[in-house]
Scaffold this active site. Structure first.
Site, PDB file in Angstrom:
ATOM      1  N   ASP A 178      34.992  34.036  46.955  1.00 24.28           N
ATOM      2  CA  ASP A 178      33.897  34.925  47.322  1.00 24.28           C
ATOM      3  C   ASP A 178      32.700  34.605  46.440  1.00 24.28           C
ATOM      4  OD1 ASP A 178      32.328  36.866  48.382  1.00 24.28           O
ATOM      5  OD2 ASP A 178      33.641  38.542  47.876  1.00 24.28           O
ATOM      6  N   ALA A 179      31.907  33.636  46.891  1.00 27.67           N
ATOM      7  CA  ALA A 179      30.745  33.195  46.131  1.00 27.67           C
ATOM      8  C   ALA A 179      29.443  33.423  46.882  1.00 27.67           C
ATOM      9  CB  ALA A 179      30.883  31.710  45.778  1.00 27.67           C
ATOM     10  N   LYS A 180      29.527  33.660  48.194  1.00 27.11           N
ATOM     11  CA  LYS A 180      28.366  33.966  49.044  1.00 27.11           C
ATOM     12  C   LYS A 180      27.227  32.978  48.815  1.00 27.11           C
ATOM     13  CE  LYS A 180      29.473  38.910  49.392  1.00 27.11           C
ATOM     14  NZ  LYS A 180      30.622  38.963  48.449  1.00 27.11           N
ATOM     15  N   ARG A 181      27.547  31.711  48.812  1.00 28.59           N
ATOM     16  CA  ARG A 181      26.534  30.697  48.587  1.00 28.59           C
ATOM     17  C   ARG A 181      25.680  30.497  49.833  1.00 28.59           C
ATOM     18  NH1 ARG A 181      27.638  31.680  43.712  1.00 28.59           N
ATOM     19  NH2 ARG A 181      28.445  30.060  42.336  1.00 28.59           N
TER      20      ARG A 181
END
Length: 280
Positions: free
Chosen positions: A97-100
């Site tokens: 879960d890094a939402k890049r």
């Protein structure tokens, strides 16, 4: 690059065998404190190792939130690397879960950080933000196809602020969130038993019948537990797409720690409740 079986196929099998549940690994300071752990690298490592050892051999998906590791710098990222490796070795799929989200070579570098097979943080899937335009995700889409990994694209998120972007109406009359879902349906066309390109769709959003959620891919659904949604809400929110929903439960499971048996019991209870709701 050696090829994995596509993420969608691996996820479908894990959900069928282990139950449709994703548990977050979210070691924020208050949770470390409630576990009796210091808000430092040692506490972070103890927390993460406990969650992985308790759950990685039984839940379908574990989802580390990278921010809670990044705040400790390189030592925190080293803990995350070990956690990802150990979770995958025990059979859990790992969604980072890094939402890049970025453009061009920067987006390609983000993708390589998590989706390249020999990367230290190699994960089975990555959360990404499409709000520089869906086309900006192309480097991540291409690498995911090449490596057998997947993406979860922010489409209809559970936070109240998301609506000002995601429910905005385009010139063609379609809402922005619906546009993202349509892109994902195109990515997954013809894939069996499940496409590898999923959407993040909040379980707290209520009636979503005006959106076509049938993207032939997984729907990662935050909001179960602490945010107020329950497994029983899933059929009402997701309709016919409920079988492809992967509910994310974090605080409601993690709050049962640090006792590993209590963590396992909570995860198994939620997985059973989600399965029952999905099967109707």
């Amino acid at each position: 690059m050696s090829h994995l079986e596509p993420f969608g196929a691996r996820l479908r099998r894990a959900m069928d065998e282990r139950g449709p549940l994703c548990v977050g690994i979210d070691p924020h300071a208050s949770l470390l404190g409630s576990w009796g752990l210091a808000d430092d690298v040692a506490g972070l490592e103890r927390f993460s190792r406990t969650v992985v050892e308790a759950l990685a051999d039984r839940v379908a998906v574990l989802k580390p939130q990278i921010a809670f590791f990044e705040r400790f710098g390189s030592r925190g990222l080293a803990v995350l690397e070990r956690s990802v490796e150990e979770a995958r070795a025990a059979g859990a799929l790992v969604v980072m879960d890094a939402k890049r989200g970025d453009i061009g070579s920067t987006m390609a570098a983000y993708a390589e950080s998590f989706l390249r097979k020999d990367a230290p943080l190699f994960s089975d899937a990555l959360t990404v933000s499409p709000y520089l335009g869906y086309g900006s995700l192309k480097p991540a889409v291409d690498l995911a196809r090449e490596s057998g990994t997947g993406l979860f694209v922010l489409a209809l998120t559970s936070n109240p602020e998301g609506g000002e972007v995601q429910h905005a109406v385009r010139e063609d009359g379609r809402r922005v969130g619906a546009t993202m879902l349509a892109h994902l349906a195109a990515e997954n066309a013809g894939e069996e038993p499940l496409g590898s390109f999923g959407a993040v769709v909040g379980a707290t959003l209520g009636d979503l019948s005006s959106y076509d959620l049938d993207v032939n891919g997984p729907l990662l659904a935050p909001g179960i537990g602490a945010q107020g949604a329950t497994p029983a809400d899933l059929p009402r929110v997701f309709g016919a797409a409920v079988r492809n929903v992967v509910p994310n439960v974090s605080r409601a499971v993690l709050g049962e720690g640090p006792d590993p048996a209590a963590l396992r019991d909570a995860a198994e209870r939620y997985a059973d409740e989600v399965r029952t709701a999905a099967e109707g």
